[in-house]
Design a protein around this motif. Structure first.
Motif, PDB file in Angstrom:
ATOM      1  N   PHE A   1      13.600  -0.510  -6.711  1.00 49.64           N
ATOM      2  CA  PHE A   1      13.515   0.108  -5.385  1.00 49.64           C
ATOM      3  C   PHE A   1      13.876   1.590  -5.379  1.00 49.64           C
ATOM      4  N   GLY A   2      14.422   2.117  -6.478  1.00 53.99           N
ATOM      5  CA  GLY A   2      14.822   3.517  -6.522  1.00 53.99           C
ATOM      6  C   GLY A   2      16.112   3.757  -5.762  1.00 53.99           C
ATOM      7  N   ASN A   3      16.386   5.025  -5.461  1.00 53.55           N
ATOM      8  CA  ASN A   3      17.553   5.398  -4.667  1.00 53.55           C
ATOM      9  C   ASN A   3      17.135   5.392  -3.199  1.00 53.55           C
TER      10      ASN A   3
ATOM     11  N   GLN B   1       7.291   0.428  -8.932  1.00 54.85           N
ATOM     12  CA  GLN B   1       7.122  -0.458  -7.788  1.00 54.85           C
ATOM     13  C   GLN B   1       7.965  -0.020  -6.601  1.00 54.85           C
ATOM     14  N   THR B   2       8.436   1.224  -6.634  1.00 59.45           N
ATOM     15  CA  THR B   2       9.196   1.769  -5.513  1.00 59.45           C
ATOM     16  C   THR B   2       8.231   2.204  -4.407  1.00 59.45           C
ATOM     17  N   TYR B   3       8.793   2.614  -3.267  1.00 60.52           N
ATOM     18  CA  TYR B   3       7.962   2.891  -2.095  1.00 60.52           C
ATOM     19  C   TYR B   3       8.187   4.307  -1.557  1.00 60.52           C
ATOM     20  N   ALA B   4       7.129   4.857  -0.986  1.00 58.56           N
ATOM     21  CA  ALA B   4       7.178   6.189  -0.383  1.00 58.56           C
ATOM     22  C   ALA B   4       6.629   6.117   1.045  1.00 58.56           C
TER      23      ALA B   4
ATOM     24  N   ASP C   1       0.818  -1.217   0.000  1.00 61.92           N
ATOM     25  CA  ASP C   1       0.000   0.000   0.000  1.00 61.92           C
ATOM     26  C   ASP C   1       0.850   1.264   0.000  1.00 61.92           C
ATOM     27  N   ARG C   2       2.177   1.113   0.054  1.00 65.41           N
ATOM     28  CA  ARG C   2       3.081   2.256  -0.026  1.00 65.41           C
ATOM     29  C   ARG C   2       3.820   2.301  -1.373  1.00 65.41           C
ATOM     30  N   MET C   3       3.313   1.558  -2.353  1.00 60.33           N
ATOM     31  CA  MET C   3       3.968   1.474  -3.657  1.00 60.33           C
ATOM     32  C   MET C   3       3.539   2.637  -4.558  1.00 60.33           C
TER      33      MET C   3
END
Length: 471
Positions: free
Chosen positions: A377-379, A82-85, A44-46
């Motif tokens: 996953f990003g940086n 598909q990264t997360y915040a 749910d944080r994607m």
């Protein structure tokens, strides 16, 4: 005669004891990683493509040109959907974060990854002798390290180090701290926790050098257990061979290229300056100058020395020659593959990965772990190296005896690198479970590129017609 024999025997005995003590002490100074656990936030944080559009649209202080700039940055970032915040972004409160937002983001990571790590290693919290925590852009009271001690009821005499402001290269700084402790104390276990808190650090202004950080950084973290216990050597995953830290903070250009500051309207953000590529290159070169003799075989160093000498002689002779027609000589770079099997590169961005790949003459196979980590996953700041390592492990690339070269950059400006030796064949379940078979995809074009990539072909910004979600 017996007396003389005894006189000769005593010094020999003491020499033997001294040699044995030095040998034994060196064995106790080794630094091993027993295990590590990267953090995967809940689904749910994607950050999907459409949701990113909504976040950009609700940023009130952006003008039309800033919207276009942001869109270009996202399209070119190499980051997937598909990264997360942090949770406050999904609640629509990124512009007005609270202290509790930052603490909650970190505690979710602590409670998940550290618990899994201790369970997997069968190590009790009471066995931990050293705790090192690095979170660069968030400091709370009590400290985050104190929160971990309280959560897991660590010992009262544990040695604690809580690092802030050290940037994306902080995890190798933490490893260096642990290694130095191991040099003076034997039979120790260290818990190293590395992450970044994004909740309180969303930039709500319109300075282009500062809104870039909103595009690049994503939620993540890693916890690991290190030891110098010889009894645990057979269980270890990696052994630290050497570590080099380079700091160019004395150079004004390097110091000011990555800095947290307020813009002209007083909004706090993270500035990424135009001198960043130059600062990174200088730090990287200086770091390699120290690291190369430690990790490359003598034959490669000798080859490089001979080629450099020949080049110098040719330049000298061409200068003295009246004809001026001497042939130019291109210096062959050091071949790091003669001493390294795998390259674990910080996912600071597509340009960072490309730049290191070009400097070290790496193949796409070498760069694949970093590229895929950036996409998935990003940086994730200081923890990004361990997601890259996890990719290599999930792909079963890491075999006993292999050597892994880790390279990271950070504000200050810093370049830190280290070399690990794989202690056993690795292929355990990790953060890439469930998606590793999807990588590498046939095409790495991210969803932003597929929908809005046309913006990179537009020369006149005034002729751009914005997508519906930005109108």
């Amino acid at each position: 005669m017996e007396f003389l024999s005894l006189i000769y025997t005593i010094p020999a005995f003491y020499i033997f004891c001294l040699i044995w003590r030095l040998f034994n002490q060196r064995r106790n100074q080794e630094c091993y990683i027993l295990d590590y656990q990267c953090y995967k936030p809940t689904d749910d944080r994607m950050l999907g493509t459409e949701f990113c559009g909504k976040v950009i649209r609700r940023t009130e202080n952006l003008g039309l040109n800033e919207y276009k700039f942001l869109l270009k940055a996202i399209v070119s970032s190499g980051i997937g959907e598909q990264t997360y915040a942090p949770r406050n972004v999904f609640d629509g409160r990124e512009a007005s974060p609270t202290l509790e937002d930052g603490i909650l983001e970190m505690e979710e990571f602590f409670n998940d990854s550290i618990a899994k790590l201790l369970q997997r290693t069968s190590i009790s919290p009471s066995e931990i002798d050293v705790l090192v925590v690095n979170i660069s852009m968030f400091a709370a009271v009590p400290s985050l390290s104190s929160r971990i001690i309280n959560r897991y009821k660590l010992r009262h005499d544990i040695k604690v180090y809580n690092l802030t402001g050290m940037g994306c290269s902080a995890s190798l700084i933490s490893v260096d701290i642990v290694q130095n402790i191991f040099k003076t104390q034997k039979n120790k276990l260290a818990l190293l926790v590395t992450s970044e808190s994004l909740s309180p650090n969303w930039y709500n202004g319109n300075d282009r050098s500062m809104i870039l950080a909103n595009c690049l950084f994503r939620s993540g973290g890693c916890a690991m257990i290190l030891t110098n216990k010889r009894s645990l050597k057979e269980k270890a995953m990696l052994k630290l061979k050497c570590l080099v830290r380079t700091h160019h903070g004395a150079r004004e250009e390097s110091f000011s290229c990555c800095v947290q500051k307020e813009d002209e309207q007083g909004r706090l953000g993270f500035h990424l300056g135009k001198t960043l590529p130059k600062a990174a290159t200088r730090a990287f070169v200086d770091n390699l100058r120290v690291m190369a003799p430690k990790i490359l075989p003598s034959r490669e160093l000798l080859r490089f020395l001979v080629i450099s000498l020949i080049k110098k002689l040719k330049i000298t002779s061409s200068t003295k020659s009246s004809s001026g027609g001497a042939t130019k000589f291109t210096k062959s770079p050091l071949n790091f593959k003669t001493g390294v099997d795998h390259f674990c590169i910080h996912t600071g961005g597509k340009a960072v990965i490309d730049g290191i790949g070009m400097s070290l003459d790496l193949t796409e196979h070498d760069l694949e772990p970093a590229r895929m980590t950036l996409h998935r996953f990003g940086n994730t700041s200081a923890s990004s190296l361990w997601y890259v390592l996890g990719y290599m492990e999930a792909k079963k690339r890491l075999k006993r005896g292999d050597r892994i070269f880790m390279i990271s950059f950070g504000a200050g400006f810093k370049c830190n690198s280290c070399l690990w030796e794989v202690m056993r064949d690795l292929g355990d379940a990790n953060v890439w479970d469930g998606c590793i078979d999807d990588y590498p995809p046939e095409s790495l074009a991210n969803p932003f590129m597929e929908k809005y990539g046309w913006i990179n072909d537009v020369e006149d910004e005034n002729s751009i017609e914005l997508p519906d979600f930005l109108k």
